[in-house]
Design an enzyme around this catalytic site. Structure first.
Site, PDB file in Angstrom:
ATOM      1  N   THR A  32       0.817  -1.224   0.000  1.00 52.49           N
ATOM      2  CA  THR A  32       0.000   0.000   0.000  1.00 52.49           C
ATOM      3  C   THR A  32       0.849   1.272   0.000  1.00 52.49           C
ATOM      4  O   THR A  32       0.687   2.128   0.871  1.00 52.49           O
ATOM      5  CB  THR A  32      -0.930   0.031   1.238  1.00 52.49           C
ATOM      6  OG1 THR A  32      -0.084   0.000   2.418  1.00 52.49           O
ATOM      7  CG2 THR A  32      -1.885  -1.123   1.270  1.00 52.49           C
ATOM      8  N   LEU A  57      -0.643   4.924   0.711  1.00 47.53           N
ATOM      9  CA  LEU A  57      -1.997   4.799   1.254  1.00 47.53           C
ATOM     10  C   LEU A  57      -1.896   4.073   2.595  1.00 47.53           C
ATOM     11  O   LEU A  57      -1.126   3.116   2.721  1.00 47.53           O
ATOM     12  CB  LEU A  57      -2.894   3.979   0.324  1.00 47.53           C
ATOM     13  CG  LEU A  57      -3.292   4.617  -0.996  1.00 47.53           C
ATOM     14  CD1 LEU A  57      -3.949   3.574  -1.910  1.00 47.53           C
ATOM     15  CD2 LEU A  57      -4.242   5.799  -0.758  1.00 47.53           C
ATOM     16  N   ASP A  77      17.360  -3.884  20.794  1.00 45.40           N
ATOM     17  CA  ASP A  77      16.587  -3.416  19.639  1.00 45.40           C
ATOM     18  C   ASP A  77      15.210  -4.027  19.671  1.00 45.40           C
ATOM     19  O   ASP A  77      15.059  -5.211  19.346  1.00 45.40           O
ATOM     20  CB  ASP A  77      17.315  -3.798  18.357  1.00 45.40           C
ATOM     21  CG  ASP A  77      16.589  -3.321  17.099  1.00 45.40           C
ATOM     22  OD1 ASP A  77      15.652  -2.520  17.202  1.00 45.40           O
ATOM     23  OD2 ASP A  77      16.998  -3.761  16.002  1.00 45.40           O
ATOM     24  N   GLU A 101       8.257  -2.291  12.762  1.00 47.75           N
ATOM     25  CA  GLU A 101       9.405  -1.554  12.213  1.00 47.75           C
ATOM     26  C   GLU A 101      10.383  -2.493  11.566  1.00 47.75           C
ATOM     27  O   GLU A 101      11.003  -2.195  10.545  1.00 47.75           O
ATOM     28  CB  GLU A 101      10.100  -0.754  13.319  1.00 47.75           C
ATOM     29  CG  GLU A 101      11.193   0.194  12.820  1.00 47.75           C
ATOM     30  CD  GLU A 101      12.614  -0.378  12.874  1.00 47.75           C
ATOM     31  OE1 GLU A 101      13.545   0.378  12.608  1.00 47.75           O
ATOM     32  OE2 GLU A 101      12.792  -1.582  13.177  1.00 47.75           O
ATOM     33  N   GLU A 102      10.564  -3.670  12.201  1.00 43.93           N
ATOM     34  CA  GLU A 102      11.598  -4.594  11.713  1.00 43.93           C
ATOM     35  C   GLU A 102      11.305  -5.067  10.296  1.00 43.93           C
ATOM     36  O   GLU A 102      12.210  -5.457   9.572  1.00 43.93           O
ATOM     37  CB  GLU A 102      11.741  -5.780  12.666  1.00 43.93           C
ATOM     38  CG  GLU A 102      12.308  -5.407  14.046  1.00 43.93           C
ATOM     39  CD  GLU A 102      13.754  -4.913  14.000  1.00 43.93           C
ATOM     40  OE1 GLU A 102      14.313  -4.767  12.891  1.00 43.93           O
ATOM     41  OE2 GLU A 102      14.308  -4.654  15.078  1.00 43.93           O
ATOM     42  N   GLU A 161       2.890   3.950   7.934  1.00 42.77           N
ATOM     43  CA  GLU A 161       1.441   3.958   7.738  1.00 42.77           C
ATOM     44  C   GLU A 161       0.805   5.124   8.493  1.00 42.77           C
ATOM     45  O   GLU A 161      -0.136   5.759   8.003  1.00 42.77           O
ATOM     46  CB  GLU A 161       0.823   2.623   8.175  1.00 42.77           C
ATOM     47  CG  GLU A 161       1.308   1.426   7.365  1.00 42.77           C
ATOM     48  CD  GLU A 161       1.146   1.586   5.862  1.00 42.77           C
ATOM     49  OE1 GLU A 161       0.062   1.969   5.426  1.00 42.77           O
ATOM     50  OE2 GLU A 161       2.140   1.355   5.131  1.00 42.77           O
ATOM     51  N   GLU A 214       1.321   8.170   6.487  1.00 44.28           N
ATOM     52  CA  GLU A 214       0.456   8.156   5.309  1.00 44.28           C
ATOM     53  C   GLU A 214      -0.978   8.527   5.694  1.00 44.28           C
ATOM     54  O   GLU A 214      -1.647   9.287   5.002  1.00 44.28           O
ATOM     55  CB  GLU A 214       0.474   6.775   4.650  1.00 44.28           C
ATOM     56  CG  GLU A 214       1.771   6.486   3.911  1.00 44.28           C
ATOM     57  CD  GLU A 214       1.874   5.076   3.375  1.00 44.28           C
ATOM     58  OE1 GLU A 214       2.680   4.849   2.470  1.00 44.28           O
ATOM     59  OE2 GLU A 214       1.151   4.178   3.877  1.00 44.28           O
ATOM     60  N   HIS A 263      19.600  -8.435  16.357  1.00 42.33           N
ATOM     61  CA  HIS A 263      18.643  -9.260  15.598  1.00 42.33           C
ATOM     62  C   HIS A 263      18.836 -10.774  15.797  1.00 42.33           C
ATOM     63  O   HIS A 263      18.395 -11.560  14.959  1.00 42.33           O
ATOM     64  CB  HIS A 263      18.685  -8.912  14.100  1.00 42.33           C
ATOM     65  CG  HIS A 263      18.050  -7.582  13.771  1.00 42.33           C
ATOM     66  ND1 HIS A 263      17.750  -7.188  12.498  1.00 42.33           N
ATOM     67  CD2 HIS A 263      17.644  -6.551  14.556  1.00 42.33           C
ATOM     68  CE1 HIS A 263      17.210  -5.970  12.515  1.00 42.33           C
ATOM     69  NE2 HIS A 263      17.148  -5.572  13.754  1.00 42.33           N
TER      70      HIS A 263
HETATM   71 CA   LIG Z   1       0.831   2.097   3.190  1.00 37.27          CA
HETATM   72 ZN   LIG Z   2      16.067  -3.830  14.224  1.00 34.09          ZN
HETATM   73 ZN   LIG Z   3      15.170  -0.939  15.905  1.00 31.28          ZN
END
Ligand SMILES: [Ca+2]
Ligand SMILES: [Zn+2]
Ligand SMILES: [Zn+2]
Ligand SMILES: [Ca+2]
Ligand SMILES: [Zn+2]
Ligand SMILES: [Zn+2]
Lengths: 704, 704
Positions: free
Chosen positions: A224, A227, A344, A382-383, A391, A394, A512
């Site tokens: 998207t 949007l 993180d 976020e990852e 979003e 947007e 990670h």
């Molecule tokens: Ca979007």
């Molecule tokens: Zn990360």
């Molecule tokens: Zn992060």
């Protein structure tokens, strides 16, 4: 009170209340279970943040959960991804580990997701192995001079190119599958043994640790673009997504990479390609040495990743402004992790929750209400590509654009406990300095965060002499991206970080992996949580100043200094060749000079104004000039192929030059192709940047 | 005084001072010589406007000339365009007039430009003639069923399709040249004779009159889209311009068209194609009848148009606001004409100069200074595609976007003297009504402009009952285009116009001809200049209200009514078919309902606020909500092929449906092609509009 300025006593009180035990307990709670986006554990953190922000004693005015339906990518828990070495009769000679080795019960949690490359397609790939260094185009190009890469599997190490780029670059040469690992040289300063050198004995990555990650180029929900991803929003088809691996891709640990790489046949790879293993890194025959038990064998990837459209939550909270409720200061961090995510992102979330606790209590006790509204965002997913924040921007584009004074991002708050690191719009340099001078460095009563910082990273400013180096927000490394690049909002990203003289690790080693746990963070990253505290105090101090200052603490002369730097670099690198093409840089020089003149003029107005007696609308006029100046740098058409990158000064560039990104990239392209179309594009970007800077200067000029 | 509202006595004074003699003398001065863009005469009008705006007694605070280097198109004065009938032995049997027949010395001025199609390419075209009605795709399609159009010359009449579209549509069928004329049926209510029926005996067009015009599709300087056209700005190559005639094109008078059309062979054209000539309009054999002296002959176009990059001037003037100098009300009109341009545009410029005289005097006398700043723009090169205003908005995009409260455009101020006509953002309906109720209709003491208007054009509003019909600003017919479509600024375009029961003329007959002179205007369009006066009073009244009202006089409930209208139409036309495609219109319905709710809520806040005691920042907060709401309707990516069209509610549409343009056009395309890609595009536009309306509602909602 309309004319009330920031209250230094309140800031002192705030600083004194930011508490290491609270920070520690926040982190403990946030990291109890793995909380990958949209998982059960993620929902637990949603509820935890909500509970804290709705606390009657120390909560915010209002807090709520806000969902988007976004496209994510996961391994199949019932059918894990497999990487094996198979001989010509199809016998499996070797199998790459599916899980990281447990050292604490954390790693045994069944919710620990198998290492995977998010957005890698499912599928099988079999072929002879080659070693492709960092998977840059130049790496494959070099390899391809002696090896026909078609049908091979490439093993690459993290670094040098984006995750997904390693696979995209590979596919262009006919490679059919890609492995990615973290070389001990790049992450562990060479240490490789888990018997004494790596976690749980130190902060270094155990041999089976694997960096997960999303392998998409663009940020935001991939289905998207532009949007908000609501229930019925139009979605492109997953097959039409660009910028993700076209071939099966899988990350593995260096214990397994060691087995594969050290058995490779073929020419010795160049010195710069050699890593930390105690063997020679060869290109691959392709494939393994005749002397190897893997001789004549293929590497086989069986990837079962699944794309899923799922609800991901942001948690939002607000403190309503007293005098200018229609001006927002936004503070955010993501909430989702890959596994337990202690550093993180939970080190940042722990800081955010401590800031909201201290501020929320002041509000609930009636001791304080900010001049402007403060919005806190605990972003989801976020990852997978900064999805929650993208979003959000947007959905509320115009509202945020018209009302937001600044955005503060604290994702990983503590990479290491040596020094502050900050990236920001140059106009925010002075408020960062002011705040960090008031905060003690971790473990010191006499040294400030600022004084400590200047020792680790500094530069000489024509205006200020030697000062800490505030970096630029060129990339899209965390949730500031949409605010900076898409919205043109003055932003800061900050953390505590390494002493670079002590480590070459490209990032903290457990990044990670399943080892990024409370145990790891509290033992090896920030024992005593003093760096968390320093970051919380610094970020909170800036937040209060942005929210309470009568005049916004933005210095556009510092912005001018950066533009002048960019200009000087551009003139040095490009002017002669552009002149030969009949393209003049004079308009750009004039634009930068006009910006400088306007900034100085506005600064004079500010310096000479008698704040207490200025009318509210006069103050607002100046504040709007300061707030909206950066919007003039936006051009929604300048980078049509890059989602969200509209800021013509800070857009990312592949040129590696510290100058205007559009010009730099277009110049590199034109120089290499020599085509007149490409030289026209340089001229186009020159005009775009020139007019953007003129437009920004206009925002600072006399309003009529 | 910060809390001072609009002063009704000042408005009365303004109304009383708007003077018909001043208007007449303004027009006389402005129309002394032809003043096509960048001509000597144009520069004379620049100096005239400047002199007036810099007048020490009645001028503005500041006025200046501002140039852009823009791409224009002219005939070659030394080598005029030629249209002839040539027989097979290449003898010229007939030559189309090169100049219009003079009735007053005005037409004999050597500066009268030969009629031409601006941006038609130079070149020769020879072929058999066909009559193609209005040059719509459907017209050529029908013709092509019986005639092979390849190699033909098409003669078309004005109307039905854009000027340039007639040639673009033609070229797709292999037509090699296009003539355009004005049919007496469309402009003269059938009258054709200059001995008694047409000018100088009436307002009707003499037989040799030719409508000039620009034949480009996009507005703004064609070489510098989205960049201000300065000296060193990057320019695309003229060969890369799109949306202009690909084949030689020339407009001619109906005296000559009569000769050509009435001699055409072939089938009789359909009834709807028949015009005002006293002969049967045939398709063409192609070519002429065997009985005609033109039998077997070709029509030949020799076009010598030249593209030129020239300096075009805007004249700008400002009155600095006292309380909110950083809020702008902009009032503008173009200054350039095709010939003398008495009606187009000088009737509007005469009004603008009279408004600035009256307001300027009040300022100079210290009797008045507006709350907000007023900017006046006398735009250049509008006739070539709204160039001056477009370049201005490109140069100052962010500044204008952030600070402009509203734009008022009065181009042709008087088409005819029957009734007011106004197009505007629906939020401005109420201030238009309020102002026009205070102005007397021309030649009446007892009837207001409003009362007169409602008799000529009205509608029934659910909220207000029967009211005058304020039209929408969907097109790009004058300089409001960049303000509405590119910037999303609330705008008004207004004029006095026809009694439609008395004429079918598509526009006033002398439009863009050499007969649009002071003599014509003062004798046949507005004797006594009373309609000029009514428009000046109405527009000036609105201007003062926008500049001085404490709270902006915008009513968002009226905007909601228009959105509901659009929604109802969309549901009626599309819902069933969309449902079958699994595309839900519920989100759009919810968005419109949310907008309505937000508008009502904000209205309640406004109605219940005690203005005199509100703080300046609270007033500003509400005003910013009202001012910036429309910006949320902008989407710079929604219509990638249409320069400047970003407003997803008012963008132009080829569907002919009074509903959301993106949905309507995409639906028509999908219905005709049936392709799933096209149905996806409908879904995309549905999401774009839905989220834009939600974003606009957010701007009206509680700010936090
Ligand atoms: Ca979007
Ligand atoms: Zn990360
Ligand atoms: Zn992060
Ligand atoms: Ca332009
Ligand atoms: Zn006009
Ligand atoms: Zn015109």
């Amino acid at each position: 009170d309309v004319s009330k300025d920031v209250d230094e006593n309140l800031i002192k009180q705030f600083l004194s209340e930011v508490d290491t035990v609270q920070l520690q307990e926040n982190l403990r709670e946030l990291t109890k279970v793995p909380h990958m986006a949209t998982s059960q554990g993620d929902e637990q953190t949603v509820q935890f943040v909500l509970k804290r922000w709705q606390d009657p004693e120390s909560g915010l005015d209002k807090a709520w959960q806000q969902e988007y339906k976004v496209y994510l990518s996961f391994p199949n828990p019932n059918n894990p991804n497999k990487v094996t070495v198979v001989n010509p009769s199809n016998s499996v000679l070797f199998t790459v580990r599916e899980r990281e080795k447990p050292y604490t019960p954390d790693q045994e949690d069944p919710e620990v997701v198998q290492p995977f490359a998010a957005y890698s397609p499912p599928g099988n790939a079999v072929g002879k192995l080659v070693y492709a260094n960092q998977g840059k185009p130049s790496d494959y190009h070099l390899l391809n001079q002696t090896i026909d890469l078609r049908g091979t599997i490439a093993i690459t190490r993290y670094g040098g190119a984006g995750r997904g780029a390693k696979a995209i670059n590979a596919a262009a040469f006919g490679v059919v599958g890609v492995l990615v690992y973290t070389d001990p040289l790049d992450i562990n300063d060479g240490f490789m043994s888990d018997t004494n050198e790596t976690y749980p004995h130190s902060w270094y990555l155990p041999p089976t640790g694997v960096e997960r990650g999303s392998y998409n180029k663009d940020f935001g929900d991939l289905l998207t673009p532009y949007l908000a991803a609501k229930e019925d929003t139009y979605r492109i088809s997953p097959e039409d997504i660009t910028g993700i691996p076209p071939i099966p891709t899988q990350p593995i640990g260096f214990e397994d990479a060691y087995r594969l790489i050290c058995e490779l046949d073929g020419k010795k790879a160049p010195d710069e390609w050699q890593g930390g293993f105690n063997c020679t890194y060869n290109f691959g025959g392709p494939g393994f040495k005749p002397t190897s038990s893997f001789n004549n064998s293929d590497v086989k990837l069986e990837i079962f990743n699944q794309g899923k459209i799922l609800n991901s939550s942001n948690v939002m909270g607000v403190i309503r402004g007293s005098v200018e409720p229609d001006r927002y200061v936004i503070y955010g961090n993501h909430r989702d992790s890959w596994v337990h995510g202690a550093i993180d992102p939970s080190s940042g979330t722990a800081v955010m929750l401590e800031i909201t606790r201290v501020l929320g209590r002041m509000v609930k006790q009636g001791k304080w209400r900010p001049r402007r509204s403060i919005i806190f965002g605990s972003w989801g997913a976020e990852e997978f590509g900064l999805i929650g924040s993208a979003e959000y921007t947007e959905e509320y584009f115009t509202k945020l654009s018209e009302r937001t004074v600044g955005y503060i991002n604290v994702d990983i708050s503590v990479f290491a406990n040596a020094t502050l690191s900050a990236s920001a719009m140059p106009s925010m340099q002075s408020v960062i300095f002011k705040a960090t001078k008031q905060v003690s460095a971790p473990g010191s009563d006499s040294t400030s965060v600022y004084d400590n910082w200047i020792r680790y990273s500094n530069r000489t400013s024509p205006a200020h002499g030697v000062i800490p180096r505030v970096r630029y927000l060129n990339g899209a490394g965390s949730d500031y991206a949409a605010f900076v690049h898409y919205l043109g909002i003055a932003s800061i990203d900050m953390s505590y970080t390494y002493d670079r003289s002590k480590t070459n690790a490209r990032i903290y080693p457990a990044y990670h992996t399943a080892y990024d746990t409370f145990d790891y963070a509290s033992k090896f990253i920030d024992p005593g949580f003093v760096s968390h505290q320093a970051v919380g105090r610094s970020a909170g101090n800036i937040l209060i100043r942005l929210a309470d200052s009568l005049l916004l603490p933005f210095n556009c002369n510092d912005y001018a200094e950066s533009l002048e730097d960019y200009l000087n670099t551009a003139v040095t690198l490009y002017e002669a060749q552009l002149k030969a093409k009949n393209i003049s840089m004079e308009p750009l020089k004039n634009a930068v000079a006009n910006f400088r003149r306007a900034a100085e003029q506005l600064d004079k107005v500010i310096q000479s104004s008698d704040l207490a007696n200025e009318t509210p609308l006069n103050i607002r006029k100046i504040n709007d000039q300061l707030m909206l100046m950066d919007r003039a740098f936006l051009n929604p058409l300048a980078f049509p192929d890059e989602y969200g990158f509209r800021h013509v000064i800070w857009a990312s560039s592949s040129s590696g030059k510290a100058t205007f990104p559009g010009i730099a990239d277009a110049f590199a392209q034109a120089e290499s192709s020599g085509s007149s179309t490409d030289w026209n594009k340089v001229h186009y970007h020159l005009s775009v940047v020139t007019q953007a800077i003129e437009g920004a200067a206009d925002m600072l000029n006399e309003v009529i």
